[in-house]
Design a protein around this motif. Structure first.
Motif, PDB file in Angstrom:
ATOM      1  N   PHE A 199       0.834  -1.206   0.000  1.00  0.00           N
ATOM      2  CA  PHE A 199       0.000   0.000   0.000  1.00  0.00           C
ATOM      3  C   PHE A 199       0.869   1.257   0.000  1.00  0.00           C
ATOM      4  N   ALA A 200       0.267   2.380  -0.345  1.00  0.00           N
ATOM      5  CA  ALA A 200       0.943   3.674  -0.238  1.00  0.00           C
ATOM      6  C   ALA A 200       0.385   4.374   0.991  1.00  0.00           C
ATOM      7  N   PRO A 201       1.178   4.453   2.088  1.00  0.00           N
ATOM      8  CA  PRO A 201       0.659   5.110   3.290  1.00  0.00           C
ATOM      9  C   PRO A 201       0.628   6.620   3.131  1.00  0.00           C
ATOM     10  N   VAL A 202      -0.469   7.236   3.522  1.00  0.00           N
ATOM     11  CA  VAL A 202      -0.583   8.689   3.531  1.00  0.00           C
ATOM     12  C   VAL A 202      -0.876   9.107   4.959  1.00  0.00           C
ATOM     13  N   LYS A 203       0.015   9.923   5.521  1.00  0.00           N
ATOM     14  CA  LYS A 203      -0.141  10.338   6.921  1.00  0.00           C
ATOM     15  C   LYS A 203      -1.053  11.556   6.997  1.00  0.00           C
ATOM     16  N   LEU A 204      -2.068  11.448   7.828  1.00  0.00           N
ATOM     17  CA  LEU A 204      -3.033  12.540   7.973  1.00  0.00           C
ATOM     18  C   LEU A 204      -2.789  13.364   9.234  1.00  0.00           C
ATOM     19  N   GLY A 205      -1.726  13.030   9.992  1.00  0.00           N
ATOM     20  CA  GLY A 205      -1.454  13.799  11.209  1.00  0.00           C
ATOM     21  C   GLY A 205      -2.274  13.289  12.382  1.00  0.00           C
ATOM     22  N   LYS A 206      -2.593  14.190  13.292  1.00  0.00           N
ATOM     23  CA  LYS A 206      -3.255  13.805  14.542  1.00  0.00           C
ATOM     24  C   LYS A 206      -4.684  13.319  14.301  1.00  0.00           C
ATOM     25  N   LEU A 207      -5.160  12.494  15.238  1.00  0.00           N
ATOM     26  CA  LEU A 207      -6.490  11.891  15.104  1.00  0.00           C
ATOM     27  C   LEU A 207      -7.579  12.937  14.910  1.00  0.00           C
ATOM     28  N   ASN A 208      -7.525  14.018  15.699  1.00  0.00           N
ATOM     29  CA  ASN A 208      -8.640  14.981  15.645  1.00  0.00           C
ATOM     30  C   ASN A 208      -8.396  16.080  14.622  1.00  0.00           C
TER      31      ASN A 208
END
Length: 198
Positions: free
Chosen positions: A163-172
């Motif tokens: 897969f290509a991971p995409v980081k979205l940062g913090k949960l909220n």
């Protein structure tokens, strides 16, 4: 060597098991049912997928939570402390009473001491089960966590699985894009995206 377990062996758990089998990565699978009831299905998916008791599966370093949202508390009670473990939350709390919280905030609270990452939850099982490498691109998985360090090994696992991971940062923050809140889905849930090789 990192060890992996998938807790929950419904559609999502089985789809994730296929991803591990495709790359010959060892993974334990467990649910509330005894391991012998899961064993035939696990064997059919591949030799690296091994059905274990919940207790044995929870010895893994990294645990993917693929149970129905309401069952996460029962899993959380199986260990007195989750210190040293990474929990990847693939659950979706759609339609649950969450007191305005994101579903992962509710789950994270239950797993005291764990490093907690939301991931692999935005795709339907049928998509998750298919090979993520398509025409020179990789199917995207979104990851979010309040612990930046926790995301690193999970992103590495996602890559290993193709897969290509995409980081979205913090949960909220960015993570809210892949969450259910009460009866609304985050805008990235069910978005099937691909990323070309850089």
């Amino acid at each position: 060597m990192m060890s992996y377990a998938i807790i929950g062996f419904g559609k999502i758990g089985q789809a994730l098991a296929h991803a591990f089998a495709r790359r010959n990565i060892d993974v334990s699978v467990a649910s509330r049912r005894p391991p012998e009831t899961l064993a035939p299905q696990a064997r059919a998916i591949g030799p690296t997928v091994v059905a274990r008791s919940l207790e044995d599966a929870l010895e893994a370093d990294t645990i993917i939570l693929a149970v129905p949202f309401g069952e996460h508390r029962a899993v959380a009670k199986a260990l007195p402390s989750w210190q040293g473990k990474t929990i990847i939350d693939a659950t979706n709390g759609f339609g649950e009473e969450l007191d305005g919280l994101l579903s992962s905030a509710v789950v994270a609270k239950a797993f005291t001491g764990a490093r907690f990452v939301k991931g692999f939850n935005h795709l339907i099982a049928a998509k998750l089960a298919t090979d993520p490498v398509v025409e020179g691109g990789h199917r995207v998985v979104f990851l979010s966590s309040d612990d930046e360090d926790a995301i690193v090994p999970v992103a590495a696992l996602a890559k290993q699985l193709g897969f290509a991971p995409v980081k979205l940062g913090k949960l909220n923050e960015g993570g809210a894009l892949v969450h259910a809140r009460g009866r609304t889905w985050g805008p990235l849930v069910f978005q099937d995206l691909f990323r070309k090789e850089q």
